[in-house]
Enzyme design. Structure first.
Site, short mmCIF file in Angstrom:
data_model
loop_
_atom_site.label_atom_id
_atom_site.label_comp_id
_atom_site.label_asym_id
_atom_site.label_seq_id
_atom_site.Cartn_x
_atom_site.Cartn_y
_atom_site.Cartn_z
N HIS A 1 0.87 -1.19 0.00
CA HIS A 1 0.00 0.00 0.00
C HIS A 1 0.90 1.23 0.00
O HIS A 1 1.56 1.53 0.99
CB HIS A 1 -0.95 -0.05 1.20
CG HIS A 1 -1.97 -1.14 1.03
ND1 HIS A 1 -3.13 -0.96 0.31
CD2 HIS A 1 -1.95 -2.44 1.41
CE1 HIS A 1 -3.80 -2.11 0.26
NE2 HIS A 1 -3.11 -3.03 0.93
N GLN B 1 9.97 -0.30 9.70
CA GLN B 1 9.92 -1.70 10.13
C GLN B 1 11.22 -2.11 10.81
O GLN B 1 12.31 -1.69 10.41
CB GLN B 1 9.68 -2.60 8.90
CG GLN B 1 9.57 -4.07 9.25
CD GLN B 1 8.99 -4.90 8.12
OE1 GLN B 1 8.94 -4.44 6.98
NE2 GLN B 1 8.55 -6.10 8.43
N GLN B 2 11.07 -2.97 11.81
CA GLN B 2 12.25 -3.52 12.49
C GLN B 2 13.14 -4.20 11.46
O GLN B 2 12.67 -4.99 10.64
CB GLN B 2 11.79 -4.54 13.52
CG GLN B 2 12.91 -5.09 14.37
CD GLN B 2 12.35 -6.05 15.41
OE1 GLN B 2 11.83 -7.12 15.08
NE2 GLN B 2 12.44 -5.67 16.66
N GLN C 1 16.05 -6.61 9.98
CA GLN C 1 16.76 -7.87 10.26
C GLN C 1 18.25 -7.69 9.99
O GLN C 1 19.03 -8.62 10.17
CB GLN C 1 16.19 -8.99 9.39
CG GLN C 1 14.80 -9.41 9.81
CD GLN C 1 14.23 -10.53 8.95
OE1 GLN C 1 14.53 -10.63 7.76
NE2 GLN C 1 13.39 -11.35 9.54
N ASN D 1 -3.44 7.99 5.95
CA ASN D 1 -4.51 8.97 6.10
C ASN D 1 -5.87 8.26 5.97
O ASN D 1 -5.94 7.10 5.57
CB ASN D 1 -4.32 10.16 5.14
CG ASN D 1 -4.50 9.77 3.69
OD1 ASN D 1 -5.47 9.11 3.33
ND2 ASN D 1 -3.55 10.17 2.84
N HIS E 1 -9.61 2.78 1.84
CA HIS E 1 -9.22 1.94 0.71
C HIS E 1 -8.61 0.61 1.20
O HIS E 1 -8.96 -0.47 0.70
CB HIS E 1 -8.21 2.71 -0.14
CG HIS E 1 -7.64 1.92 -1.27
ND1 HIS E 1 -8.29 1.74 -2.45
CD2 HIS E 1 -6.47 1.25 -1.39
CE1 HIS E 1 -7.56 1.00 -3.26
NE2 HIS E 1 -6.44 0.68 -2.64
N ARG F 1 -8.65 -5.23 2.40
CA ARG F 1 -8.07 -6.18 3.35
C ARG F 1 -9.05 -6.68 4.41
O ARG F 1 -8.72 -7.62 5.13
CB ARG F 1 -6.84 -5.54 4.02
CG ARG F 1 -5.76 -5.08 3.04
CD ARG F 1 -5.21 -6.21 2.20
NE ARG F 1 -4.12 -5.75 1.34
CZ ARG F 1 -3.38 -6.54 0.58
NH1 ARG F 1 -3.61 -7.84 0.54
NH2 ARG F 1 -2.43 -6.04 -0.18
#
Ligand SMILES: Cc1cc2nc3c(=O)[nH]c(=O)nc-3n(C[C@H](O)[C@H](O)[C@H](O)COP(=O)(O)OP(=O)(O)OC[C@H]3O[C@@H](n4cnc5c(N)ncnc54)[C@H](O)[C@@H]3O)c2cc1C
Length: 239
Positions: free
Chosen positions: A87, A94-95, A97, A172, A178, A183
């Site tokens: 999206h 994000q964490q 790796q 937003n 959307h 989902r």
């Protein structure tokens, strides 16, 4: 490895959300300056809410883009976040790796595997083997810190999509609507659908004027647009 439970926490949402959407929309049609309308608080909040509901119903969606929600999410798989980050009208952190070692990584077990004793046993064995190999790779690559980069970035290639991850996402209201349309649908993969429903629950509680009635496309259409093959049966197909 602890039992992994999805945790979705609202970090922040835009302040004065209703008024923000209201004045943004009024600016389109009013001679007045939105800055004055916003600070003068001339219109009763209830009336603003009604106005915002009408904006949503009418499909005039751009004023909704001024209000954002930020969520912290943990206890989800990399398989989920791979779908989430597709999206594009959203922000993600994000964490890594690469910077965070997966010394004793947690993983998500899909419910169908969880319910099937043989499959669960096989799955858990595989996770254990991956953990051991990953740890060995870290040792093998430990000396090879070219340009200060660590062994994590190569050892992580052995990690599974099931590996647990944490991510912060900001969307937003227009993008959230959307996102929910796609989902929350029964057709979406179970884990991201579960996440979307949790986010929808929070958004509906915080901003019902925008999110009441939101969800999969069928909720606003009143029929299922997915076709015979994919319909879940909650709504009829389009006549
Ligand atoms: C049930 C399901 C199955 C899926 N299966 C697959 C699959 O098999 N393979 C796969 O690769 N993906 C798959 N996806 C992902 C899907 O193709 C989209 O990438 C994902 O849902 C993001 O949706 P989006 O592009 O509409 O949303 P966003 O990126 O959030 O964009 C929102 C809207 O902005 C507009 N927009 C954004 N960027 C552009 C652009 N560059 N140009 C024009 N308009 C733009 C579009 O109107 C878009 O709908 C699946 C999704 C679902 C829900």
């Amino acid at each position: 490895m602890a039992k992994v439970i999805m945790n979705v926490k609202l970090l922040e949402m835009s302040q004065n959300a209703i008024t923000l959407i209201y004045v943004a929309c009024r600016q389109c049609y009013s001679e007045k300056f939105a800055g004055d309308v916003f600070s003068d608080n001339l219109v009763d909040l209830k009336k603003q809410e009604e106005f915002v509901k009408n904006i949503v119903a009418s499909g005039h969606m751009s004023p909704l883009e001024h209000v954002k929600f930020s969520f912290a999410i943990e206890g989800v798989s990399r398989a989920l976040t791979h779908q989430l980050v597709r999206h594009r009208i959203a922000s993600f952190s994000q964490q890594s790796q690469r910077y965070v070692k997966e010394k004793d990584f947690d993983y998500i077990i899909p419910p169908a595997i969880q319910r099937n004793a043989a499959a669960k046993d096989e799955f858990e064995k595989l996770m254990s083997v991956i953990q051991q190999s990953y740890t060995k790779l870290l040792v093998f690559l430990g000396q090879d810190n070219i340009n200060g980069e660590t062994a994590n970035q190569d050892a992580r290639f052995a990690l599974p999509q099931a590996a647990e991850t944490k991510i912060v996402v900001t969307m937003n209201c227009r993008e959230l609507l959307h996102f929910f349309q796609h989902r929350c649908c029964a057709r979406a993969q179970w884990e991201i659908r579960y996440l979307a429903n949790k986010m929808l629950e929070i958004c509906s509680e915080k901003l019902p004027a925008v999110f009441r009635g939101a969800g999969a496309k069928c909720e606003s259409l009143g029929y299922c647009p997915e076709g015979e093959k994919f319909r879940c049966g909650k709504y009829p197909l389009k006549a």
